[in-house]
Design an enzyme around this catalytic site. Structure first.
Site, mmCIF file in Angstrom:
data_model
loop_
_atom_site.group_PDB
_atom_site.id
_atom_site.type_symbol
_atom_site.label_atom_id
_atom_site.label_comp_id
_atom_site.label_asym_id
_atom_site.label_seq_id
_atom_site.Cartn_x
_atom_site.Cartn_y
_atom_site.Cartn_z
ATOM 1 N N ASP A 173 59.559 55.134 68.109
ATOM 2 C CA ASP A 173 58.972 56.317 68.752
ATOM 3 C C ASP A 173 57.831 55.930 69.675
ATOM 4 O OD1 ASP A 173 60.565 58.343 67.903
ATOM 5 O OD2 ASP A 173 59.272 59.009 66.267
ATOM 6 N N ASP B 107 69.423 61.502 64.118
ATOM 7 C CA ASP B 107 68.064 61.214 63.655
ATOM 8 C C ASP B 107 67.970 61.313 62.136
ATOM 9 O OD1 ASP B 107 65.352 60.665 63.871
ATOM 10 O OD2 ASP B 107 65.041 62.143 65.453
#
Ligand code: GLA
Length: 745
Positions: A549, A479
């Site tokens: 997301d 990430d």
């Protein structure tokens, strides 16, 4: 495929069955661009395509000769300041303050295959017969800087990969202020410009506008390719659509600051520039030093945008993505993030894993919160050691328990970041990017490690390798959750601070490369707050990326549709999440969530223990469906059929390579009362094959490929637009997957 040079005409002609790309050496020794488009006869003199008409207000290269004005000829790698007034491909600051350069043809080489670009991701070949590479060697006589322009022509598809390499063979240092990967001068401007833009949770929506005189551009200055814009651009003829017409695609294999620009000049020619964003870029080249730009890929087709996308999918899926997982069906995963966020214990994780395993899920991914003092997003980043309060047996202990259940284990990292509340920061406060004496901006309570410094990258590698070394982790989600600010490195002198953004990305690539090499069977998934770094650069190291997301099925239709213009289905992480959805609060049927996510690398991201037993049974059926069909879904030929940006239904499909099977995703966004009759024209089938078409257990009938493609598949709802049978809240947000299988007549 061939690369042909005519000494007498001073013309280079690169061609394969689809395209021709033609250049010439201009009278002043610089390189001129003559043609890029559908293949035209190879062995011919095309110098007439160089039009040099005297014009008012033009400046000319040669004294007393009103012919060559660089402004009015199309160039391969334009420079500013010596009769061209357009934005240039290159700018080199010299000791005397001049920024003018004059790269003249010196020699060239033609070789089979494609050379690797040291330290950078790039497309590759597996056999020399797959491509040929032309290297044009140019030299600026004043500075002594040598410029190599690389052109790789692939045998299949209208693809040309380009990059530039500079080496300072002079006696004084120079500063590279701009070094684009690609400069493409087109003879007219009758194009629609399509960019892929958005924001966090709504990435890569196509935005279209017609080119006009002046400049249109997108780019990033955030240190990553960004949610806001993607390093990808389409120019299409206004009448072109998904299935026909001329379309050009430009894609940059890079994950940092970029610029994609089209400049239409006063005589309606178009200059496309693509490369590292020159803003804040300043690379010092001492004598003997060199610089390689990232690679840019251009694709031409006259068969519409689906063909353009399929060309990119084949190239990026098979000759950019690498390694063990490249061609393998991707495991169905469960990720605990939206199931637990930071609120988990080992016991809770194991309960989720147990249910997941029974439902047919193959891989458990433990997301953020397993390390250091990471109980919230305020602490712990940088301390890549398991938190013993949460995981008493450490990562290996948990992984073993999960493996015992029958699943593989995967883990989340955010290697480039640090919280101030961490042991790493306390030990090395100077390892973050920040400017002495100035405030340090933070994002999500975290700071960016200075990945331009090899010792920082090595330290992070060591921590990650310690965890991965035992072989219990078979998947890593990497990430990157904030943009870069105060981009300044304590390790570099003042006149090299303009290198930090690019050196940072080189550090990211280096760490990925080391991990790929040491742990070749680990499946990497890239992520940056969802899709802030969903770019070709990372595909080289991580064959899949977390697309966004936003896990809402209806929003995902748009995100995955937009993403598909450049990136293959096998690269798009897509999960079934809870309803109501956590990002938009929308309730959608479980089947629609799966029907959207199955056109991606499929997984779940919700607390399965909150589902009813019927819902769990549905999940079990979904995983069985995915296992049966994922090879077609992830590696078939993908077609966009109906855009979610226009109208109340959307559709796409994947066809197996041998055309024996196909899966069609049909999605109703909003229900329509008393709807019209509707037919969906399919694509990519064999017109002479007979297919059975079914939706779940319901057989719709047998149809020939030509019927399905030209008359269409009937998708009409009942007269009042009622819902189909099945689970979930009704009417709106419904969906179907049609399965087509060839039957022998
Ligand atoms: C980012 C990612 C999410 C999740 C969180 C964890 O937002 O995109 O998927 O991993 O970080 O903090």
């Amino acid at each position: 495929m061939s690369i042909f040079y005519s000494e007498s005409d001073r013309i280079f002609h690169l061609f394969n069955e689809q395209i021709s790309y033609i250049m010439t050496i201009l009278p002043n020794g610089q390189l001129g661009q003559l043609y890029f488009g559908k293949k035209i006869h190879p062995q011919k003199d095309y110098s007439y395509l160089l039009e040099m008409v005297p014009r008012s207000m033009a400046s000319y290269v040669f004294e007393n000769e009103r012919t060559l004005s660089l402004e009015h000829v199309r160039q391969e790698y334009g420079v500013y300041g010596s009769s061209d007034y357009r934005f240039p491909a290159v700018e080199i600051l010299q000791k005397n303050g001049s920024r003018i350069s004059d790269f003249r043809y010196k020699t060239h080489h033609i070789a089979a295959g494609k050379p690797a670009l040291a330290g950078l991701p790039a497309t590759y070949t597996e056999a020399d017969s797959e491509a040929q590479t032309l290297t044009l060697v140019l030299e600026d006589p004043v500075t002594g800087v040598e410029l190599k322009l690389y052109y790789t022509l692939f045998a299949q598809g209208g693809i040309l990969a380009r990059s530039a390499h500079f080496s300072n063979q002079g006696t004084e240092a120079v500063h590279l202020l701009k070094a684009m990967s690609l400069c493409m001068d087109l003879p007219d401007c009758d194009y629609d410009w399509i960019q892929f833009s958005g924001a966090w949770a709504r990435e890569r929506h196509p935005r279209v506008r017609h080119l006009e005189q002046g400049i249109q551009s997108v780019g990033s200055m955030r240190g990553h390719s960004s949610h806001e814009h993607n390093p990808f651009l389409i120019l299409k003829r206004p009448a072109a659509d998904e299935f026909q017409g001329e379309v050009l695609g430009f894609s940059l294999i890079y994950s940092g600051n970029f610029l994609a620009q089209a400049e239409v000049d006063t005589h309606s020619t178009t200059r496309v520039l693509l490369g590292i964003n020159p803003e804040w870029f300043d690379w010092k080249l001492e004598p003997g030093e060199s610089f390689q730009t990232p690679e840019a890929v251009m694709v031409y087709t006259n068969q519409g945008m689906n063909d353009l996308s399929q060309t990119f999918h084949r190239l990026y899926g098979r000759r950019l993505a690498r390694g063990y997982w490249r061609d393998r069906e991707r495991p169905i995963l469960i990720n605990n993030w939206e199931a637990t966020y930071f609120d988990f214990t080992e016991e809770k994780i194991l309960r989720l894993a147990e249910t997941a395993c029974k439902a047919g899920i193959e891989l458990f991914v433990l997301d953020d919160g397993w390390f250091g003092k990471r109980l919230s997003d305020r602490a712990g980043l940088g301390d890549w050691r398991a938190n013993p309060d949460r995981l008493p047996g450490g990562i290996d202990g948990l992984a073993e328990k999960i493996e015992k259940l029958g699943m593989k284990f995967g883990l989340w990292f955010e290697p480039e970041m640090v919280n101030k509340d961490s042991d790493l920061y306390r030990e090395h406060p100077d390892w973050i990017l920040s400017v002495p004496g100035r405030p340090q901006s933070q994002g999500r309570y975290q700071y960016v490690l200075d990945f331009s410094r090899p010792e920082v990258v090595d330290a992070v590698y060591q921590m990650m390798a310690d965890i991965l070394g035992s072989g219990k982790v078979s998947y890593v989600k990497w990430d990157m959750n904030r943009s870069i600010t105060e981009c300044w490195s304590a390790a570099l002198p003042a006149d090299r601070q303009g290198e930090v953004f690019h050196r940072y990305i080189l550090g990211v690539y280096h760490l990925y490369e080391q991990l790929n090499t040491a742990f070749p069977q680990v499946l990497f998934e890239s992520c940056a707050s969802g899709g802030a770094r969903f770019d070709p650069g990372l595909l080289y190291y991580a064959p899949q990326g977390w697309t966004s997301d936003d896990t809402d099925a209806i929003e995902r239709l748009k995100i995955q549709y937009g993403t598909s213009y450049c990136y293959p289905v096998s690269s798009m992480g897509a999960h079934v999440s809870a309803s109501p959805n956590h990002q938009v609060g929308r309730s959608t049927p479980l089947r629609t969530r799966a029907n959207v996510a199955c056109f991606g690398t499929f997984g779940y991201e919700l607390d399965l223990n909150r589902l009813t037993s019927e819902e769990l049974e549905t999940v079990r059926r979904q995983t069985a469906f995915m296992k049966a069909w994922r090879s077609v879904l992830q590696f078939g030929t993908f077609y966009r059929l109906k855009s979610p940006f226009a109208g109340s239904t959307a559709a796409w499909m994947s066809v197996s390579q041998n055309q024996q099977t196909a899966l069609v995703g049909w999605y109703r966004i909003l229900n329509t009362p008393n709807p019209p009759y509707s037919r969906l024209k399919l694509a990519g089938l064999n017109p002479d094959f007979l297919y059975t078409v079914r939706e779940g257990e319901r057989i719709l009938g047998k149809f020939y490929g030509d019927e399905l493609m030209y008359a269409g598949l009937i998708t009409t709802n009942g007269g009042s637009g009622e819902v189909l049978e099945g689970d979930g809240p009704g009417c709106d947000f419904d969906s179907r997957i049609y399965i087509l299988e060839r039957v022998q007549e």
